[in-house]
Design an enzyme around this catalytic site. Structure first.
Site, mmCIF file in Angstrom:
data_model
loop_
_atom_site.group_PDB
_atom_site.id
_atom_site.type_symbol
_atom_site.label_atom_id
_atom_site.label_comp_id
_atom_site.label_asym_id
_atom_site.label_seq_id
_atom_site.Cartn_x
_atom_site.Cartn_y
_atom_site.Cartn_z
ATOM 1 N N GLU A 104 -6.615 53.909 -5.443
ATOM 2 C CA GLU A 104 -7.795 53.130 -5.100
ATOM 3 C C GLU A 104 -8.131 53.289 -3.625
ATOM 4 O O GLU A 104 -7.274 53.587 -2.809
ATOM 5 C CB GLU A 104 -7.571 51.657 -5.430
ATOM 6 C CG GLU A 104 -6.347 51.073 -4.780
ATOM 7 C CD GLU A 104 -5.920 49.759 -5.445
ATOM 8 O OE1 GLU A 104 -5.273 49.835 -6.509
ATOM 9 O OE2 GLU A 104 -6.226 48.690 -4.922
ATOM 10 N N CYS B 86 -10.839 52.653 3.539
ATOM 11 C CA CYS B 86 -9.400 52.417 3.527
ATOM 12 C C CYS B 86 -8.810 53.315 2.444
ATOM 13 O O CYS B 86 -9.139 53.168 1.266
ATOM 14 C CB CYS B 86 -9.151 50.946 3.207
ATOM 15 S SG CYS B 86 -7.427 50.529 2.949
ATOM 16 N N CYS C 6 4.206 52.801 -3.998
ATOM 17 C CA CYS C 6 4.882 52.718 -2.708
ATOM 18 C C CYS C 6 6.315 52.266 -2.961
ATOM 19 O O CYS C 6 6.573 51.554 -3.926
ATOM 20 C CB CYS C 6 4.173 51.695 -1.815
ATOM 21 S SG CYS C 6 4.864 51.566 -0.144
ATOM 22 N N CYS D 96 7.621 45.625 0.159
ATOM 23 C CA CYS D 96 7.184 44.389 0.842
ATOM 24 C C CYS D 96 6.811 43.342 -0.221
ATOM 25 O O CYS D 96 6.127 43.656 -1.197
ATOM 26 C CB CYS D 96 5.995 44.670 1.758
ATOM 27 S SG CYS D 96 6.381 45.841 3.064
ATOM 28 N N CYS E 60 3.050 42.540 -1.333
ATOM 29 C CA CYS E 60 2.138 43.675 -1.548
ATOM 30 C C CYS E 60 2.146 44.154 -2.992
ATOM 31 O O CYS E 60 3.200 44.400 -3.580
ATOM 32 C CB CYS E 60 2.531 44.818 -0.617
ATOM 33 S SG CYS E 60 1.465 46.250 -0.771
ATOM 34 N N CYS F 120 -4.568 45.692 -0.999
ATOM 35 C CA CYS F 120 -3.734 46.841 -1.336
ATOM 36 C C CYS F 120 -3.170 46.856 -2.744
ATOM 37 O O CYS F 120 -2.355 46.021 -3.108
ATOM 38 C CB CYS F 120 -2.489 46.849 -0.456
ATOM 39 S SG CYS F 120 -2.823 47.137 1.222
HETATM 40 N N1 SAH Z 1 2.333 50.908 4.248
HETATM 41 C C1 SAH Z 1 1.461 50.617 5.362
HETATM 42 C C2 SAH Z 1 0.032 50.353 4.924
HETATM 43 C C3 SAH Z 1 -0.042 49.110 4.101
HETATM 44 S S1 SAH Z 1 -1.512 48.240 3.878
HETATM 45 C C4 SAH Z 1 1.988 49.431 6.134
HETATM 46 O O1 SAH Z 1 2.959 48.828 5.698
HETATM 47 O O2 SAH Z 1 1.475 49.138 7.206
HETATM 48 C C5 SAH Z 1 -2.061 47.530 5.333
HETATM 49 C C6 SAH Z 1 -1.601 46.119 5.666
HETATM 50 O O3 SAH Z 1 -1.838 45.147 4.644
HETATM 51 C C7 SAH Z 1 -0.111 46.066 5.965
HETATM 52 O O4 SAH Z 1 0.061 45.351 7.142
HETATM 53 C C8 SAH Z 1 0.432 45.335 4.781
HETATM 54 O O5 SAH Z 1 1.663 44.733 5.087
HETATM 55 C C9 SAH Z 1 -0.675 44.350 4.479
HETATM 56 N N2 SAH Z 1 -0.691 43.781 3.122
HETATM 57 C C10 SAH Z 1 -0.304 44.331 1.968
HETATM 58 N N3 SAH Z 1 -0.496 43.490 0.933
HETATM 59 C C11 SAH Z 1 -1.028 42.370 1.453
HETATM 60 C C12 SAH Z 1 -1.458 41.133 0.906
HETATM 61 N N4 SAH Z 1 -1.351 40.861 -0.396
HETATM 62 N N5 SAH Z 1 -1.972 40.208 1.749
HETATM 63 C C13 SAH Z 1 -2.076 40.474 3.072
HETATM 64 N N6 SAH Z 1 -1.685 41.606 3.645
HETATM 65 C C14 SAH Z 1 -1.168 42.554 2.847
#
Ligand code: SAH
Length: 343
Positions: A90, A103, A110, A114, A117, A331
């Site tokens: 996506e 984006c 992944c 986390c 996420c 994400c």
């Molecule tokens: N793998 C990369 C890119 C991830 S997406 C990273 O970890 O930075 C970009 C941002 O969105 C990251 O800071 C991630 O931690 C955050 N993120 C992911 N899911 C989220 C959610 N449900 N709510 C808020 N932030 C989120």
């Protein structure tokens, strides 16, 4: 078969020479492709014999648009794309005053784990190639009928866990013969893979680096980000200083606010202390709630209080504007909910 989008101009020039063709044909082919002509037969100034050779050796791998979700609250659009092997990814398109922003995803799924996420729920399926990441921008640009001028690597996947392909993508996106997106208009976000941050710094690019920090202490960070067991915040900040020294670029720290987890006044104060002497920018992201977990977004009051504390300590901070909340724009949410409906 190669995906021609994985090739740089130099690489395609070499291929032409190795195959008894003139190097200048490479630029001609690319000028069609980057004008959205995605079929060798339609490339008017390319001789028939070369067209045949190209068709025997190359695909122009443009993803299929499975679905486009358009937000009713703002101009955000979310695209679900199907790759050649039917894997779904996506990307999100956002319209700002300064232009269109995209984006992009860098992996299918992944493996960073986390807690908040959605991208990580099924693990990592595979890496995307440089050309595949690029093709997200190409298909979106064609769909919009407008140029995309800003790219954030904040979709599904950990960019530095797919380092070589991502670095090649940065070069391709920036190339003058191609999409010609300025390095300063590209942001790479990482959960903090320290050796790769240093490697990236050594490339001396002008892209913006964003670090997903999300906690002020290692102890707390470990409860929401498994990568914190591998690299400490100190090691990350040291790598960030190295990045700043090498590139002269200020770093963005992302901090997703989760109610009762990292949104307290003490968290804000400790975060301010941690970043005190760093030239930086903090981006607060009220967590996007997903149905797979219980994590909740803090109240508006709590978010504002957190922001105020950082400001009062001289930290530059913004709260990420919510975009496309009605279309699962966080994400990995879209791919997940689509996969759920297919079960
Ligand atoms: N793998 C990369 C890119 C991830 S997406 C990273 O970890 O930075 C970009 C941002 O969105 C990251 O800071 C991630 O931690 C955050 N993120 C992911 N899911 C989220 C959610 N449900 N709510 C808020 N932030 C989120």
């Amino acid at each position: 078969m190669y995906n021609i989008l994985d090739f740089t101009l130099e690489e395609l020039q070499s291929w032409m020479k190795e195959n008894g063709e003139s190097a200048f044909r490479a630029k001609q082919v690319f000028s069609w492709i980057y004008k959205d002509v995605w079929n060798f037969d339609d490339m008017k100034n390319i001789p028939g014999t070369l067209k045949e050779k190209l068709k025997e050796n190359f695909n122009i791998e443009i993803p299929k648009i499975v679905e486009v979700y358009e937000s009713n609250v703002d101009d955000t659009k979310k695209m679900l794309l199907s790759m050649k092997d039917n894997n779904l990814i996506e990307c999100v398109l956002m319209k700002y005053k300064h232009g269109n922003s995209i984006c992009v995803s860098t992996q299918v799924g992944c493996r960073m784990g986390c807690k908040f996420c959605a991208s990580t729920i099924g693990g990592r399926i595979r890496d995307l190639s440089a050309g595949e990441i690029l093709s997200e921008i190409m298909v979106a640009q064609k769909f919009l009928g407008e140029r995309i001028s800003n790219v954030v690597l904040m979709g599904s996947g950990e960019p530095l866990d797919n380092y070589d392909n991502v670095v090649k993508f940065l070069n391709l996106a920036n190339a003058e013969y191609g999409l010609n997106i300025g390095q300063r208009h590209i942001t790479l976000s990482t959960c903090g893979i320290v050796p790769k941050i240093k490697e990236l710094a050594d490339l001396n690019l002008s892209i913006t680096l964003a670090i997903s920090l999300h906690a002020f202490s290692d102890e707390k960070r470990k409860t929401i980000m498994p990568i914190a067991n591998k690299y400490s915040i100190n090691e990350i900040l040291e790598a960030c200083r190295y990045y700043m020294d090498k590139t002269g670029r200020r770093i963005t720290y992302e901090y997703s606010l989760v109610s009762g987890v990292n949104d307290g006044k003490e968290d804000a104060k400790s975060l301010a202390k941690l970043l005190k002497n760093m030239s930086c920018h903090v981006n607060l992201i009220p967590v996007n709630e997903i149905k797979e977990n219980e994590l909740k977004r803090p109240s508006r009051k709590t978010i504002e209080a957190f922001e105020e504390i950082l400001k009062s300590q001289g930290i530059e901070v913004t709260v990420r504007r919510e975009m496309g909340t009605d279309i699962n724009a966080a994400c990995g949410q879209l791919r997940r909910s689509y996969l759920d409906t297919q079960k």
